[in-house]
Write a protein that holds these residues in place. Sequence first.
Motif, PDB file in Angstrom:
ATOM      1  N   SER A  66     -22.187  21.450  -5.652  1.00 20.50           N
ATOM      2  CA  SER A  66     -21.542  22.531  -4.901  1.00 20.50           C
ATOM      3  C   SER A  66     -22.057  22.507  -3.470  1.00 20.50           C
ATOM      4  O   SER A  66     -23.241  22.283  -3.232  1.00 20.50           O
ATOM      5  CB  SER A  66     -21.856  23.885  -5.545  1.00 20.50           C
ATOM      6  OG  SER A  66     -23.003  24.455  -4.947  1.00 20.50           O
ATOM      7  N   CYS A  67     -21.143  22.695  -2.541  1.00 14.19           N
ATOM      8  CA  CYS A  67     -21.533  22.623  -1.128  1.00 14.19           C
ATOM      9  C   CYS A  67     -21.965  23.977  -0.613  1.00 14.19           C
ATOM     10  O   CYS A  67     -21.441  24.478   0.387  1.00 14.19           O
ATOM     11  CB  CYS A  67     -20.397  22.034  -0.315  1.00 14.19           C
ATOM     12  SG  CYS A  67     -20.179  20.283  -0.670  1.00 14.19           S
ATOM     13  N   ALA A  68     -22.917  24.598  -1.325  1.00  9.18           N
ATOM     14  CA  ALA A  68     -23.424  25.902  -0.893  1.00  9.18           C
ATOM     15  C   ALA A  68     -24.301  25.732   0.342  1.00  9.18           C
ATOM     16  O   ALA A  68     -24.901  24.678   0.553  1.00  9.18           O
ATOM     17  CB  ALA A  68     -24.232  26.530  -2.025  1.00  9.18           C
ATOM     18  N   ASP A  70     -31.244  23.939  -1.524  1.00  9.67           N
ATOM     19  CA  ASP A  70     -31.041  22.804  -2.427  1.00  9.67           C
ATOM     20  C   ASP A  70     -29.998  21.834  -1.858  1.00  9.67           C
ATOM     21  O   ASP A  70     -30.186  20.627  -1.883  1.00  9.67           O
ATOM     22  CB  ASP A  70     -30.593  23.273  -3.815  1.00  9.67           C
ATOM     23  CG  ASP A  70     -31.732  23.960  -4.563  1.00  9.67           C
ATOM     24  OD1 ASP A  70     -32.898  23.765  -4.163  1.00  9.67           O
ATOM     25  OD2 ASP A  70     -31.437  24.700  -5.528  1.00  9.67           O
ATOM     26  N   HIS A  71     -28.913  22.411  -1.367  1.00  5.65           N
ATOM     27  CA  HIS A  71     -27.877  21.510  -0.854  1.00  5.65           C
ATOM     28  C   HIS A  71     -28.302  20.881   0.471  1.00  5.65           C
ATOM     29  O   HIS A  71     -27.876  19.760   0.780  1.00  5.65           O
ATOM     30  CB  HIS A  71     -26.523  22.199  -0.727  1.00  5.65           C
ATOM     31  CG  HIS A  71     -25.400  21.202  -0.556  1.00  5.65           C
ATOM     32  ND1 HIS A  71     -25.265  20.100  -1.371  1.00  5.65           N
ATOM     33  CD2 HIS A  71     -24.405  21.095   0.366  1.00  5.65           C
ATOM     34  CE1 HIS A  71     -24.225  19.380  -0.975  1.00  5.65           C
ATOM     35  NE2 HIS A  71     -23.697  19.955   0.088  1.00  5.65           N
ATOM     36  N   TYR A  72     -29.145  21.577   1.226  1.00  7.65           N
ATOM     37  CA  TYR A  72     -29.658  20.917   2.432  1.00  7.65           C
ATOM     38  C   TYR A  72     -30.453  19.664   2.033  1.00  7.65           C
ATOM     39  O   TYR A  72     -30.286  18.591   2.627  1.00  7.65           O
ATOM     40  CB  TYR A  72     -30.502  21.854   3.315  1.00  7.65           C
ATOM     41  CG  TYR A  72     -30.807  21.147   4.617  1.00  7.65           C
ATOM     42  CD1 TYR A  72     -29.845  21.059   5.616  1.00  7.65           C
ATOM     43  CD2 TYR A  72     -32.019  20.474   4.793  1.00  7.65           C
ATOM     44  CE1 TYR A  72     -30.071  20.325   6.767  1.00  7.65           C
ATOM     45  CE2 TYR A  72     -32.250  19.735   5.946  1.00  7.65           C
ATOM     46  CZ  TYR A  72     -31.272  19.671   6.924  1.00  7.65           C
ATOM     47  OH  TYR A  72     -31.505  18.922   8.058  1.00  7.65           O
ATOM     48  N   GLY A 120     -15.230  20.047   6.823  1.00  3.76           N
ATOM     49  CA  GLY A 120     -15.767  19.906   5.469  1.00  3.76           C
ATOM     50  C   GLY A 120     -17.219  19.471   5.493  1.00  3.76           C
ATOM     51  O   GLY A 120     -17.703  18.897   6.468  1.00  3.76           O
ATOM     52  N   CYS A 121     -17.907  19.737   4.378  1.00  2.00           N
ATOM     53  CA  CYS A 121     -19.314  19.344   4.266  1.00  2.00           C
ATOM     54  C   CYS A 121     -19.423  17.819   4.333  1.00  2.00           C
ATOM     55  O   CYS A 121     -18.680  17.114   3.650  1.00  2.00           O
ATOM     56  CB  CYS A 121     -19.882  19.861   2.954  1.00  2.00           C
ATOM     57  SG  CYS A 121     -21.590  19.345   2.663  1.00  2.00           S
ATOM     58  N   PRO A 122     -20.338  17.300   5.146  1.00  2.00           N
ATOM     59  CA  PRO A 122     -20.386  15.847   5.348  1.00  2.00           C
ATOM     60  C   PRO A 122     -21.141  15.061   4.284  1.00  2.00           C
ATOM     61  O   PRO A 122     -21.312  13.851   4.435  1.00  2.00           O
ATOM     62  CB  PRO A 122     -21.094  15.717   6.704  1.00  2.00           C
ATOM     63  CG  PRO A 122     -21.952  16.929   6.799  1.00  2.00           C
ATOM     64  CD  PRO A 122     -21.247  18.029   6.043  1.00  2.00           C
ATOM     65  N   HIS A 123     -21.587  15.699   3.160  1.00  2.00           N
ATOM     66  CA  HIS A 123     -22.502  14.963   2.283  1.00  2.00           C
ATOM     67  C   HIS A 123     -21.871  13.692   1.681  1.00  2.00           C
ATOM     68  O   HIS A 123     -22.523  12.666   1.572  1.00  2.00           O
ATOM     69  CB  HIS A 123     -23.134  15.877   1.222  1.00  2.00           C
ATOM     70  CG  HIS A 123     -22.331  16.103  -0.007  1.00  2.00           C
ATOM     71  ND1 HIS A 123     -21.633  17.278  -0.233  1.00  2.00           N
ATOM     72  CD2 HIS A 123     -22.095  15.311  -1.074  1.00  2.00           C
ATOM     73  CE1 HIS A 123     -21.005  17.182  -1.397  1.00  2.00           C
ATOM     74  NE2 HIS A 123     -21.270  16.006  -1.924  1.00  2.00           N
ATOM     75  N   GLU A 124     -20.587  13.778   1.304  1.00  2.00           N
ATOM     76  CA  GLU A 124     -19.962  12.598   0.684  1.00  2.00           C
ATOM     77  C   GLU A 124     -19.828  11.453   1.677  1.00  2.00           C
ATOM     78  O   GLU A 124     -20.109  10.295   1.352  1.00  2.00           O
ATOM     79  CB  GLU A 124     -18.573  12.952   0.139  1.00  2.00           C
ATOM     80  CG  GLU A 124     -18.639  13.568  -1.251  1.00  2.00           C
ATOM     81  CD  GLU A 124     -17.264  13.901  -1.810  1.00  2.00           C
ATOM     82  OE1 GLU A 124     -16.279  13.235  -1.415  1.00  2.00           O
ATOM     83  OE2 GLU A 124     -17.181  14.828  -2.628  1.00  2.00           O
TER      84      GLU A 124
HETATM   85 ZN    ZN Z   1     -21.804  19.158   0.473  1.00  2.00          ZN
END
Ligand code: ZN
Length: 213
Positions: free
Chosen positions: A2-4, A8-10, A156-160
């Motif tokens: 989850s992109c919260a 944790d997501h950081y 959008g969240c850049p994690h992917e």
């Molecule tokens: Zn994310």
Amino acid sequence: MSCAFDIDHYGELIEAAKAGGYRFAFFDGEPQSGELLLRHDVDLSLDAAVTLAELEAAAGAQATYFLMTRSVFYNLASAEGERVLARLRELGHRVGLHAVHPHLDLDGRFDRVVAWHNPDAGFMREPLDGAVNVMQPGYFDPDHYRSDSNQHWRSGCPHEQLAAGGFDWLQLLTHPEIWVYPGATMRETMASMLDAERERDITRLADDRIDLG
Ligand SMILES: [Zn+2]
Ligand SMILES: [Zn+2]
């Protein structure tokens, strides 16, 4: 995943960057292919900055923290502020100036790098004399930049994309307080921060020899 906007997501963002093969770089030369410039504008909370800085150091990541000399929320010249400056350096991070236009208080506490706080379009990208402006050409362009403003990623969240090595290079701006204090909305996160600051203020009062008995 989850992109919260939470700690944790950081941590997952940092791991994604490592999985994508990025090198952590500073604002001391124009970004090169494969580099990730972690930028933190510290608007509200020095405590949150240190929490994030410790997480990054433990993960082998280095960032540049932009601190204010003219904040209404913290005092960098206080003993607390000096401790935070020293701690960030000790953890291997760099410290730049988060400046309030038109004041450039670029003294010996800072590397020669500036991020304007809430800049107007008129000066946001203007190069500076003797210092890097993080938004000047060469360091900034929209395809190589992501920001978490008010818990909102415009693209959008850049994690992917990080994990896939999808950016040639990236300047990633995050605000520590958004990630460190819990809350599902910006309002809740700010309420958590204010609760924590109230506890801190009680300690500050006692330290200032105020009788709370
Ligand atoms: Zn994310
Ligand atoms: Zn700011």
